[in-house]
Design a protein around this motif. Structure first.
Motif, PDB file in Angstrom:
ATOM      1  N   TYR B 991       0.906  -1.171   0.047  1.00 44.80           N
ATOM      2  CA  TYR B 991       0.002   0.036  -0.092  1.00 44.80           C
ATOM      3  C   TYR B 991       0.952   1.323   0.226  1.00 44.80           C
ATOM      4  CZ  TYR B 991      -4.534  -2.095   0.833  1.00 44.80           C
ATOM      5  OH  TYR B 991      -5.508  -2.946   0.347  1.00 44.80           O
ATOM      6  N   VAL B1001      -6.015   1.797  -4.506  1.00 48.67           N
ATOM      7  CA  VAL B1001      -6.464   0.472  -4.399  1.00 48.67           C
ATOM      8  C   VAL B1001      -8.159   0.286  -4.668  1.00 48.67           C
ATOM      9  CG1 VAL B1001      -6.735  -1.513  -2.978  1.00 48.67           C
ATOM     10  CG2 VAL B1001      -4.675  -0.044  -2.874  1.00 48.67           C
ATOM     11  N   GLU B1004      -9.432  -5.593  -2.455  1.00 45.87           N
ATOM     12  CA  GLU B1004      -8.549  -6.333  -1.831  1.00 45.87           C
ATOM     13  C   GLU B1004      -9.035  -7.832  -1.582  1.00 45.87           C
ATOM     14  OE1 GLU B1004      -6.439  -4.827   1.370  1.00 45.87           O
ATOM     15  OE2 GLU B1004      -6.875  -6.756   2.586  1.00 45.87           O
TER      16      GLU B1004
END
Lengths: 250, 1111
Positions: B991, B1001, B1004
């Protein structure tokens, strides 16, 4: 008469003098080097970063400050800042080293970009990168002329580069439509100007799609307009005939 | 241990039962090549003294310098175990992540693998990767725990501690295997649920080993049911060797079991079972008891094995106790040369003792021969997997193809058996190293003699050169008279050509069935070859070169035995062996399947762990050497399984590699072998797009802007008499000769429209072609499919362009741009001016409006074309940094023409058109009123392509640019989607890297059955240079990203923004040069292109170097 004593002397270093003649008098201002061009282009907005001192001189190197009367007579105002701004904008100056260097560098790049845009590698029909052109220009020791337009110089460079690398102007693709009557005659005249004839169709009128050197465009255009008295036409299909898309080498 | 002769190896090759094809896999620096060295030394190819130092299989110079292996290389070894003679084809593979493609090529050719784990470092990322690779290729691994000496010398562990440490490592390795097994079972279950009942047996892994797997339905039950005990590494199963390759020793517990069973009188089988594990020796009872750990006793392994080694190290290296050493040597029955025992470095003595006491090669080779399968034992499942390309299942293949499976299984070397060969990579060999050219001194002598003669006789000289060229049989060719050979007279040219061709490609391959002979002709199956189709075609043609797609025919010019750096020439190679094939460079690119039977499908493509992601642009130092570079890049592409080369539209030659180290090697190869020129690699050019957006509602510090049109004011261009800008963004521009005035407004297109237009570029291009053809009065036939697609496109555009602003917009579309099919629209909003829209040809196809079309056609394009051309030019390079526009609609709202002498050809536009123009002309009464509408068709047509059209083009272009600048303009950056696999512990660092590089992002999630996380993110292409490498470094290789171009995204910051309000000053400072990402990109591009960059040459006037002396 001004008195020169060591105590009241202000010495200026790194002076770039900007001069202007107005009302029969010479006016000068003292500026920092490499700053005047930035001011003129608008990149520098802080006047204090440009001027060493806000006073206007008759002669900077002798330290002769201009008289107030002369100033107001010539400029119509006695506001020194306004006068300085006017002199900065309109006066003549000696371009400093870094300014000249960056100018030349920019135009060198610009020329290389124009060449890269206009030209292709005739074998692959793909353009060269600007970097490569720049390197090739350095190899042939091309020096930029500050007083010629970049476009003009680019054409010059292309001619010179042809000796060292495989390069040519990207061809234009044109479609010519000629009336049947003049078709044959005109074709003979056009022949030396056309590089590649891609298709040719002769029905009631002659239609050709061909690749030409962009330099010949005017000539072809002229020829067709004059010879056919406006009946023939010419159309640009693409300005640059280059390969499109990525290719995988295998 | 003498040098094994070639004949011996040839003989051994014929017996596939005693052939072992294996590769050495491990993390980088765990000692693969060192172990390989010891094995090579056992065959007497190198001195055992040098084993571990020489790194025989690292034949490249940079490999030796860097100390890492960069390519897989093979060597054939002979091993005699008792009565049996084995042939071992050993492939050493690199351990660095960047070269994992080389591992793939090695693994494919093998039946078994030696996995090495460093005793100190334990399981590392690449260990996991290679275990996974071995697993995916279905080859059986054995384990070597290497560098045990480090436990003694570096960590100074006691033997007891070392034992627990080793246990832990073994557990780690087994955990990886276990998780692979689990995910496989889960996957199979998923597959099985999809597939029909009949395919049930497909799912099991190895039928012999996992009989319980067929009943897997419930996943928890499935895991328990399926027997995985055979998969794991355990010393008592004999598939683990403990070793220290550098010191030359290694053992499996069998060896110790045998030694001690004699000494202690306990049966070897019992010892074998108890030597590893929680057992101890009860000295009084002379019994082996369980529970050593609980009772605080020394486990058997420590007592009988490790203690001995520890005391040896202690005596030899630490204490240098001469007497004790003597004693130990006596008891071990080892004799050491005085030279070694007197050596000042105790390590020399140590390895001298160890290599006799417990030679590592014996232990490893025995285990390999014992535990790893021979080519005969190939599992049917593996064969089926190899043969079923893509999603096709084995059963769906043609019958003849299925029959080939038996050929695989039998692995017979009969002449009747079909030849099946798989080439996993091509590698370059110096022609000097080829065995044909081996007898170099002799040949040169001959050459010298011939050259002597050739001075007198021209033809002879030619012939001599010819002979060196056609390398084969050079040694014997001394007797042949060269007078017959034909040739031109440019001998020098030929010589130089010969020099160029010094390097040849050799294919790295394995025979799966049949016998390969020199000069044999075989089919080469391309990856897309379909055996069903091929069979049909071949039956018809039955010639050697059938015109079947993806099938070629080639001759194997020469066959080689791979002996590390050297090659030995062979006449034939029987089934089950690894070999090198010469003469395939014409028809094999990177890998291929070769066979004499057209029924064979190509093998599934190699499974690469690392995909190439590091992109660089490559240029020759001297531009004139471009062709050499292209040729070199082609060769590189062929020689490297993982590198990709491509030429981009910009003319850049881009090389894509797996990582920095791989890149370095590719560049070195290009420089020294393939292109042989100086090259430079640089950051590739990053494309941008320019667009406009709706005026933002809030400013940079989220303050409400209200209704003020601040942005438009900022871009207020200085107005001249020809240019007029009104506050709503309408730009009116008059041509220099005052004959035409155009009013243009730029409007941002909705995002979906841009996407749609971008996606249907090809469609729009055909539309444009059709329109063009029609204007000329021709018709271009479009398939109904295209027409339908166009109708769909139109209706979708209509749906997307809703609202008051866009009323009828779709029908008013004038053109697309740039290049007539880009994602920008030119809209005809001129009041009263009607022209056929771009959809015109569609309508005509439908039969409407047919009459007028032709009459209109010739007339409209008079000036219409100039406007379109102007628009095309404007969209091709925007005002910000001369990059193409995207998602901008230019609406032409005013178009007046007036001619001082005559109103021309516009009348020739159909009636309504001229009416409309009358109306528009009267809008500007001052100029138009005085001129009567004299019609002059001919005059107009003459002018049509003259200088005026040029002026109009320029005017339209300028108007578009100004209209663009009147709106809030933004840059668009190309974005990669980036998929990162990472373990939980490095998530934070991933990250961090993403954040630093402006990445975002998206999601996940955890991968089922493993502890890997999959992170999806987007990342600007501009920030991606070095990204893969950084992420790998920061996560110590535990995360590996994959980048794929996904879309264009507007960068939210305004490149021309400067702080103006009090809050903004507070927040960003006066200059605000830190925050503006868009400005940074824009200036970068401008600087590269040599455009003006608004930057001061020097920041502070006072802080320059003082040139004059300060008095």
């Amino acid at each position: 008469m001004s008195i020169f004593t060591p105590t009241n002397q202000i010495r200026l270093t790194n002076v770039a003098v900007v001069r202007m003649k107005k009302g029969g008098k010479r006016f000068e201002i003292a500026c920092y080097k490499n700053k005047v061009m930035s001011w003129r282009s608008g990149a520098e907005k802080d006047l204090d970063e440009v001027l060493q001192t806000s006073s206007v001189f008759n002669n900077v190197s002798k330290g002769q400050v201009a008289k107030k009367d002369d100033l107001s007579k010539a400029f119509g105002t006695d506001d020194l800042t306004e006068i300085c701004k006017e002199i900065l904008a309109k006066g003549e100056l000696q371009v400093s080293d870094k300014e000249r260097q960056s100018q030349l560098e920019t135009s060198f790049r610009d020329i290389a970009t124009i060449v890269a845009e206009k030209c292709v590698n005739p074998e692959t029909k793909r353009p060269y990168t600007v970097n490569l052109i720049e390197r090739a220009m350095k190899d042939i020791h091309y020096s930029v002329k500050a007083n010629k337009s970049t476009k003009q110089q680019a054409l010059e460079v292309i001619r010179q580069l042809k000796d060292s690398i495989e390069i040519q102007r990207a061809h234009m693709r044109l479609r010519l439509v000629l009336p049947a009557k003049e078709g044959k005659r005109l074709k003979e005249k056009l022949k030396p100007l056309l590089k590649v004839v891609e298709s040719e169709d002769f029905d009631d009128q002659l239609e050709m799609v061909c690749l030409v050197d962009p330099g010949c465009f005017r000539e072809i255009d002229e020829l067709i307009r004059c010879e056919t008295k406006g009946k023939g036409s010419l159309e640009v299909l693409s300005l640059k005939d280059v390969e499109e898309g990525d290719e995988r080498l295998e | 241990m003498g040098h094994t002769s070639l004949d011996k190896i040839k003989a051994l090759q014929k017996n596939p039962a005693n052939v072992r094809n294996l590769c050495i896999l491990a993390h980088v620096d765990h000692g693969k090549t060192t172990l390989a060295d010891s094995l090579v030394a056992s065959n007497g190819i190198i001195s055992s003294r040098l084993a571990g130092k020489l790194r025989y299989l690292d034949s490249r110079e940079d490999e030796q310098i860097r100390g890492i292996t960069m390519k897989s290389s093979a060597i054939s070894l002979h091993y005699a175990s008792g009565e049996k003679d084995y042939l071992i084809n050993l492939i050493d593979s690199p351990g660095h992540v960047d070269f994992s493609s080389e591992v793939s090529t090695a693994v494919r050719l093998c039946d078994g693998a030696i996995v090495i784990v460093d005793a100190v470092e334990g399981v590392c990322p690449q260990t996991q990767a290679v275990l996974r690779q071995a697993w995916l290729e279905n080859i059986r691994p054995v384990l070597v725990i290497n560098k045990i000496d480090r436990l003694i010398m570096e960590l100074k562990l006691t033997s007891q501690e070392a034992y627990t440490h080793l246990q832990k490592i073994l557990e780690q390795v087994n955990a990886v295997t276990g998780s692979l097994f689990t995910s496989k079972v889960l996957e199979d279950r998923a597959v099985k649920e999809e597939r029909a009942e009949e395919d049930k047996e497909e799912g099991d892994i190895e039928p012999a080993e996992c009989p319980g797997l067929e009943q897997v339905y419930d996943w928890s039950a499935g895991l328990e049911d399926s027997d995985d005990s055979q998969l794991y590494f355990s010393p008592d199963q004999g598939n683990v060797v403990f070793a220290s390759a550098i010191d030359g020793w290694g053992f499996s517990i069998q060896q110790f079991a045998q030694i001690h069973s004699q000494r202690m009188g306990i049966r070897a089988e019992v010892l074998l079972k108890t030597l590893w594990g929680d057992f101890y020796l009860n000295a009084k009872a002379k019994k082996i008891m369980k529970g050593a750990h609980a009772k605080g006793k020394k486990p058997l392994f420590v007592q009988l094995v490790l203690d001995n080694i520890w005391s040896l190290y202690d005596a030899v290296v630490t204490r240098r106790d001469k007497e004790k050493i003597e004693k130990m040597m006596m008891s071990l029955g080892v004799k050491v040369m005085t030279r070694d025992s007197r050596h000042s470095d105790p390590k020399v003595l140590l390895s001298a003792i160890c290599s006799q006491w417990l030679p590592v090669s014996q232990a490893v080779l025995f285990m390999v021969c014992d535990k790893l399968p021979s080519p005969l034992d190939m599992t049917s499942e593996r064969i089926e997997r190899l043969m079923s390309v893509g999603a096709r299942r084995f059963h769906s293949l043609p019958l003849q193809t299925q029959e080939l499976k038996t050929a695989f299984m039998q692995c017979s070397s009969d002449d009747t058996a079909p030849v099946i060969v798989f080439v996993s990579k091509m590698f370059m060999v110096d022609a000097k190293a080829l065995p044909q050219n081996k007898q170099r001194p002799l040949t040169q002598e001959e050459m010298a003699q011939r050259r002597e003669l050739a001075r007198q006789r021209h033809t002879e000289r030619l012939a001599a050169i010819q002979q060196t060229e056609s390398g084969e049989g050079n040694g014997q060719s001394g007797s042949t008279t060269p007078a017959t050979t034909p040739g031109g007279d440019n001998t020098i040219g030929k010589v130089s050509q010969e020099e160029e061709e010094k390097e040849t490609f050799v294919a790295f391959a394995r025979v799966y069935s049949g016998v390969v002979r020199r000069g044999q002709k075989v089919f080469v199956m391309g990856p897309k070859y379909d055996p069903a189709q091929g069979l049909r075609m071949v039956r018809i043609v039955s010639a050697c070169l059938p015109p079947v797609p993806h099938l070629a025919c080639c001759t194997m010019d020469s066959l080689y035995l791979l002996m590390g750096r050297e090659l030995e020439e062979l006449e034939e190679v029987p089934s089950g062996n690894v070999l090198g094939i010469g003469g395939l460079e014409e028809c094999v690119l990177k890998s291929a399947t070769l066979s004499t039977s057209p029924a064979l499908p190509p093998f599934i493509p190699l499974n690469f762990e690392a995909t190439p992601i590091v992109r660089v642009a490559i240029e020759p130092k001297h531009p004139s050497e471009m062709p050499k570079l292209v040729r070199g890049m082609r060769l590189l592409n062929q020689a490297d399984p993982c590198a990709e080369v491509l030429i981009q539209e910009t003319g850049e030659h881009v090389l894509v590699t797996a990582g920095e180290v791989h890149l370095q090697r590719c560049l070195d190869d290009l420089r020294e072998r393939f292109a042989k020129i100086e090259i430079s690699a640089s950051k590739p050019i990053i494309p941008f797009r320019e667009t406009v957006i709706r005026p933002p509602k809030v400013d940079m510090v989220n303050e409400d802007l209200g209704k003020q049109q601040k942005v438009a004011v900022i871009h207020q261009v200085k107005e001249s008499d020809t240019l007029h800008l009104d506050p709503s963004g309408l730009v009116t521009l008059t041509t220099p000769n005052r004959q035409a005035t155009v009013g243009v407004r730029a409007i941002p297109l909705p995002e979906e429209v841009t996407l749609l237009l971008e996606g249907s570029a090809d469609l729009i291009r055909t539309l444009e072609q059709a329109g063009q053809a029609q204007r000329e009065g021709r018709t271009l036939d479009m398939s109904t499919w295209t027409l339908d697609a166009l109708m769909v496109l139109k209706s979708r555009l209509e749906v997307l362009l809703q609202g008051r602003k866009w009323r009828n917009a779709v029908d008013r579309i004038w053109a697309f741009g740039p290049r007539r099919y880009g994602p920008n629209i030119l809209l005809n909003s001129v009041e009263g001016y009607q022209r056929p829209s771009v959809w015109h040809c569609l309508e005509r196809e439908k039969g409407e409006k047919e009459g007028g079309a032709k009459a209109e056609a010739s007339a409209i394009r008079d000036f219409d074309n100039s406007v379109v051309s102007g628009f095309q030019l404007a969209t091709l390079s925007g005002p910000m940094c001369e990059e193409p526009l995207m998602g901008v609609c230019f609406s032409v709202e005013r178009w007046d023409m007036n001619f001082p002498t005559q109103r021309t050809h516009l009348d020739s536009v159909t009636e309504e058109d001229s009416n409309s123009l009358d109306a528009s002309v009267s809008e500007s009464p001052g100029e138009a009123a005085g001129h009567p509408e004299a019609s002059g068709k001919a005059g107009g047509a003459v002018d049509c392509y003259g200088p005026f059209s040029g002026q109009l083009i320029a005017a339209v272009k300028e108007a578009c640019r100004h209209a663009f600048q009147a709106k809030p303009q933004r840059l668009m950056a190309a974005m990669y989607t980036c998929e990162i696999m990472a373990t939980a512990e490095v998530l934070g660092r991933v990250y961090g890297v993403l954040g630093k590089r402006e990445g975002r992002v998206l999601q996940e999630e955890m991968k089922e059955g493993t502890e890997m996380f999959i992170i999806k993110a987007v990342l600007p292409v501009a920030e991606s240079f070095g990204f893969a490498d950084e992420i790998r470094k920061r996560t110590s290789g535990l995360a590996s990203p994959q980048l794929v171009f996904s879309h264009w995204e507007v960068i939210s910051s305004d490149p021309s923004w400067v702080p103006t309000t009090e809050e903004e000053y507070l927040h960003f400072g006066v200059k605000a040069d830190s925050a503006n990402q868009a400005l940074k990109y824009m200036n970068g591009v401008r600087r590269r292109k040599g455009l003006y960059v608004e930057e001061k040459i020097v920041e502070h006037g006072e802080k320059q170097r003082t040139l004059s002396k300060n008095k």
